[in-house]
Design a protein around this motif. Structure first.
Motif, mmCIF file in Angstrom:
data_model
loop_
_atom_site.group_PDB
_atom_site.id
_atom_site.type_symbol
_atom_site.label_atom_id
_atom_site.label_comp_id
_atom_site.label_asym_id
_atom_site.label_seq_id
_atom_site.Cartn_x
_atom_site.Cartn_y
_atom_site.Cartn_z
ATOM 1 N N LEU A 119 75.332 -40.082 52.200
ATOM 2 C CA LEU A 119 75.492 -39.217 51.025
ATOM 3 C C LEU A 119 76.952 -39.195 50.559
ATOM 4 O O LEU A 119 77.236 -39.224 49.359
ATOM 5 C CB LEU A 119 75.012 -37.797 51.372
ATOM 6 C CG LEU A 119 75.145 -36.749 50.272
ATOM 7 C CD1 LEU A 119 74.345 -37.132 49.026
ATOM 8 C CD2 LEU A 119 74.688 -35.371 50.780
ATOM 9 N N LEU A 139 70.891 -32.455 44.739
ATOM 10 C CA LEU A 139 69.995 -33.352 45.470
ATOM 11 C C LEU A 139 68.569 -33.037 45.005
ATOM 12 O O LEU A 139 68.059 -31.942 45.291
ATOM 13 C CB LEU A 139 70.119 -33.148 46.988
ATOM 14 C CG LEU A 139 71.536 -33.217 47.592
ATOM 15 C CD1 LEU A 139 71.443 -33.188 49.123
ATOM 16 C CD2 LEU A 139 72.293 -34.441 47.141
ATOM 17 N N ASP A 142 65.729 -31.243 47.012
ATOM 18 C CA ASP A 142 65.770 -29.795 47.223
ATOM 19 C C ASP A 142 65.465 -29.118 45.898
ATOM 20 O O ASP A 142 66.218 -29.266 44.930
ATOM 21 C CB ASP A 142 67.160 -29.356 47.705
ATOM 22 C CG ASP A 142 67.351 -29.594 49.184
ATOM 23 O OD1 ASP A 142 66.355 -29.563 49.924
ATOM 24 O OD2 ASP A 142 68.497 -29.813 49.607
ATOM 25 N N TYR A 179 70.379 -30.472 58.965
ATOM 26 C CA TYR A 179 71.221 -29.975 57.866
ATOM 27 C C TYR A 179 72.711 -30.020 58.193
ATOM 28 O O TYR A 179 73.107 -30.109 59.357
ATOM 29 C CB TYR A 179 70.869 -28.507 57.578
ATOM 30 C CG TYR A 179 69.447 -28.267 57.158
ATOM 31 C CD1 TYR A 179 69.066 -28.464 55.838
ATOM 32 C CD2 TYR A 179 68.489 -27.856 58.076
ATOM 33 C CE1 TYR A 179 67.768 -28.252 55.436
ATOM 34 C CE2 TYR A 179 67.172 -27.631 57.683
ATOM 35 C CZ TYR A 179 66.819 -27.829 56.358
ATOM 36 O OH TYR A 179 65.523 -27.620 55.966
ATOM 37 N N GLY A 180 73.506 -29.828 57.138
ATOM 38 C CA GLY A 180 74.904 -29.491 57.320
ATOM 39 C C GLY A 180 74.964 -28.009 57.645
ATOM 40 O O GLY A 180 74.328 -27.188 56.975
ATOM 41 N N GLU A 199 77.852 -31.623 60.389
ATOM 42 C CA GLU A 199 76.655 -32.287 59.897
ATOM 43 C C GLU A 199 75.654 -32.477 61.032
ATOM 44 O O GLU A 199 75.968 -33.059 62.068
ATOM 45 C CB GLU A 199 77.019 -33.638 59.260
ATOM 46 C CG GLU A 199 75.845 -34.435 58.701
ATOM 47 C CD GLU A 199 75.161 -33.792 57.480
ATOM 48 O OE1 GLU A 199 75.665 -32.794 56.931
ATOM 49 O OE2 GLU A 199 74.102 -34.306 57.091
ATOM 50 N N LYS A 200 74.472 -31.940 60.834
ATOM 51 C CA LYS A 200 73.314 -32.132 61.713
ATOM 52 C C LYS A 200 73.605 -31.932 63.212
ATOM 53 O O LYS A 200 73.348 -32.816 64.031
ATOM 54 C CB LYS A 200 72.703 -33.510 61.467
ATOM 55 C CG LYS A 200 72.282 -33.713 59.997
ATOM 56 C CD LYS A 200 71.366 -34.889 59.794
ATOM 57 C CE LYS A 200 70.779 -34.897 58.402
ATOM 58 N NZ LYS A 200 71.604 -35.403 57.353
ATOM 59 N N ILE A 212 73.364 -25.889 54.703
ATOM 60 C CA ILE A 212 73.632 -26.266 53.310
ATOM 61 C C ILE A 212 72.335 -26.805 52.712
ATOM 62 O O ILE A 212 71.639 -27.587 53.343
ATOM 63 C CB ILE A 212 74.687 -27.389 53.261
ATOM 64 C CG1 ILE A 212 75.978 -26.961 53.948
ATOM 65 C CG2 ILE A 212 74.943 -27.837 51.829
ATOM 66 C CD1 ILE A 212 76.996 -28.097 54.104
ATOM 67 N N ILE A 213 72.006 -26.365 51.507
ATOM 68 C CA ILE A 213 70.931 -27.055 50.784
ATOM 69 C C ILE A 213 71.572 -27.830 49.619
ATOM 70 O O ILE A 213 72.752 -27.657 49.332
ATOM 71 C CB ILE A 213 69.814 -26.107 50.321
ATOM 72 C CG1 ILE A 213 70.324 -25.129 49.271
ATOM 73 C CG2 ILE A 213 69.184 -25.380 51.491
ATOM 74 C CD1 ILE A 213 69.329 -24.873 48.202
ATOM 75 N N GLY A 214 70.760 -28.634 48.963
ATOM 76 C CA GLY A 214 71.333 -29.634 48.060
ATOM 77 C C GLY A 214 71.905 -29.182 46.732
ATOM 78 O O GLY A 214 71.584 -29.729 45.677
ATOM 79 N N TYR A 216 75.850 -28.153 45.272
ATOM 80 C CA TYR A 216 77.263 -28.045 45.619
ATOM 81 C C TYR A 216 78.089 -27.915 44.341
ATOM 82 O O TYR A 216 77.745 -28.504 43.322
ATOM 83 C CB TYR A 216 77.770 -29.319 46.304
ATOM 84 C CG TYR A 216 76.990 -29.847 47.485
ATOM 85 C CD1 TYR A 216 75.738 -30.437 47.314
ATOM 86 C CD2 TYR A 216 77.518 -29.813 48.772
ATOM 87 C CE1 TYR A 216 75.030 -30.964 48.397
ATOM 88 C CE2 TYR A 216 76.816 -30.338 49.869
ATOM 89 C CZ TYR A 216 75.572 -30.913 49.663
ATOM 90 O OH TYR A 216 74.869 -31.433 50.728
ATOM 91 N N GLN A 238 79.524 -39.130 55.708
ATOM 92 C CA GLN A 238 78.899 -37.835 55.431
ATOM 93 C C GLN A 238 79.741 -37.004 54.462
ATOM 94 O O GLN A 238 80.947 -36.827 54.671
ATOM 95 C CB GLN A 238 78.706 -37.049 56.735
ATOM 96 C CG GLN A 238 77.732 -37.693 57.713
ATOM 97 C CD GLN A 238 76.292 -37.682 57.213
ATOM 98 O OE1 GLN A 238 75.972 -37.108 56.167
ATOM 99 N NE2 GLN A 238 75.401 -38.350 57.955
ATOM 100 N N THR A 240 79.467 -33.827 54.196
ATOM 101 C CA THR A 240 79.846 -32.627 54.955
ATOM 102 C C THR A 240 81.202 -32.810 55.644
ATOM 103 O O THR A 240 82.035 -31.898 55.645
ATOM 104 C CB THR A 240 78.754 -32.307 56.002
ATOM 105 O OG1 THR A 240 77.521 -32.153 55.305
ATOM 106 C CG2 THR A 240 79.055 -31.052 56.781
ATOM 107 N N ARG A 261 63.648 -22.077 48.377
ATOM 108 C CA ARG A 261 63.930 -23.510 48.365
ATOM 109 C C ARG A 261 62.782 -24.267 49.041
ATOM 110 O O ARG A 261 62.242 -23.831 50.041
ATOM 111 C CB ARG A 261 65.249 -23.752 49.101
ATOM 112 C CG ARG A 261 65.615 -25.199 49.322
ATOM 113 C CD ARG A 261 65.302 -25.617 50.736
ATOM 114 N NE ARG A 261 65.830 -26.936 51.027
ATOM 115 C CZ ARG A 261 65.611 -27.556 52.173
ATOM 116 N NH1 ARG A 261 64.904 -26.981 53.124
ATOM 117 N NH2 ARG A 261 66.094 -28.763 52.379
#
Ligand code: G1P
Length: 296
Positions: A119, A139, A142, A179-180, A199-200, A212-214, A216, A238, A240, A261
């Motif tokens: 990403l 994103l 999402d 997720y982040g 990140e993850k 975080i969801i998509g 920003y 990444q 993130t 979401r």
């Protein structure tokens, strides 16, 4: 970091849509068709994302595409033959529906991500088109069902905070590795101050369960870190990790949006989103409710 002063806050005019992904989770539906063209009730996922961006005042739409994704640009183009045919048949409502997905001339920009390097790399591919100003990232997987569209809520908050904002939601601890995740400081109202981002992370290592969801809003300085091409989780570049480097240098907040979401990147999330959006549809909602009840 304290909030930025009003005079330093530049308007968010551009949004980046990373849409180069393969959509393997929806094969065979996505063998030929881009996953962002999957239909959520009556319009493709990408249109939901673009409409949300429009509602937030976005003026320039930057698609980061890849091979076999032309259909996504076409969808937002002028379709004279179709419009003419519908006009002749007196189908004015349908003409409106087609017109709704046209983007104003000169407002759609394309760049390509030639290789699936992550990403962060996709966003880096848009750097020239973003230039030296704040920008949003959407994103399309999402999707947020909300009275006030999610990005609009964020832009409103950003107009006070400035800096960087990521939309956040609380997830079950066993899901942190999807997720982040925020290393969260204090929360005031709908804003959480961020100390760090991972990140993850594995559930045991996650500094919180705020993910975080998509959606920003970022400052262009994030490109200074993306261009280092450092790889992180999953061997990918990444976003993130690059965002984490801005913390302490610029305001950085998690934004608790109002709304629900749905993860349309998974089959279950996509089906749930279709049910939820259909139930809210003014034309078919009541009938969908009956259908859903009859299957309960
Ligand atoms: C991406 C981001 C992740 C974020 C997620 C939201 O992950 O890398 O930080 O939490 O989107 O959907 P992906 O779902 O692409 O693996």
């Amino acid at each position: 970091m304290t909030n930025a002063t009003k005079s330093e806050i530049k308007k968010v005019r551009k949004a980046v849509f990373p849409i180069a992904g393969l959509g393997t989770r929806f094969l065979p539906a996505t063998k030929v068709m881009p996953k962002e063209m999957l239909t959520l009730v009556d319009r493709p996922l990408i249109q939901h994302a673009v409409e949300e961006a429009k509602a937030a005042g976005i003026e320039e739409f930057i698609f980061v595409t890849g091979r076999f994704k032309e259909m996504l640009n076409e969808h937002f183009d002028y379709q004279p033959e179709l419009m003419e045919t519908l006009e002749k048949r007196g189908k004015h409502e349908l003409v409106e529906k087609v017109r709704e997905c046209q983007l104003p001339e000169g407002s759609l920009f394309l760049t390509r991500q030639p290789k699936p390097l992550g990403l962060g790399h996709a966003i880096w591919c848009a750097r020239k088109l973003v230039g030296d100003e704040p920008f949003a990232i959407m994103l399309p997987d999402d999707v947020v069902l909300a009275k006030t569209p999610c990005l609009k809520q964020m832009v409103d908050a950003y107009n006070t905070t400035g800096g960087n904002l990521v939309a956040v939601m609380d997830v079950p601890r066993e899901d942190t590795s999807k997720y982040g995740i925020l290393d969260a400081a204090e929360t005031k109202g709908n804003l959480t101050n961020i100390k760090g981002l991972v990140e993850k992370p594995k559930p045991a290592d996650a500094p919180s369960t705020l993910s975080i969801i998509g959606r920003y809003i970022l400052q262009p300085e994030v490109f200074d870190y993306l261009e280092k091409f450092e790889t992180g989780a999953g061997g990918e570049i990444q976003l993130t990790d690059a965002m984490a480097k801005l913390i302490g240098k610029q305001p950085f907040h998690g934004f608790h949006y109002e709304g629900q979401r749905y993860d349309c990147g998974s089959r279950l999330g996509f089906i749930e989103a279709n049910i939820a959006f259909a139930l809210h549809d003014p034309e078919i909602g009541a009938d969908v409710k009956k259908i859903v009840k009859s299957h309960a």
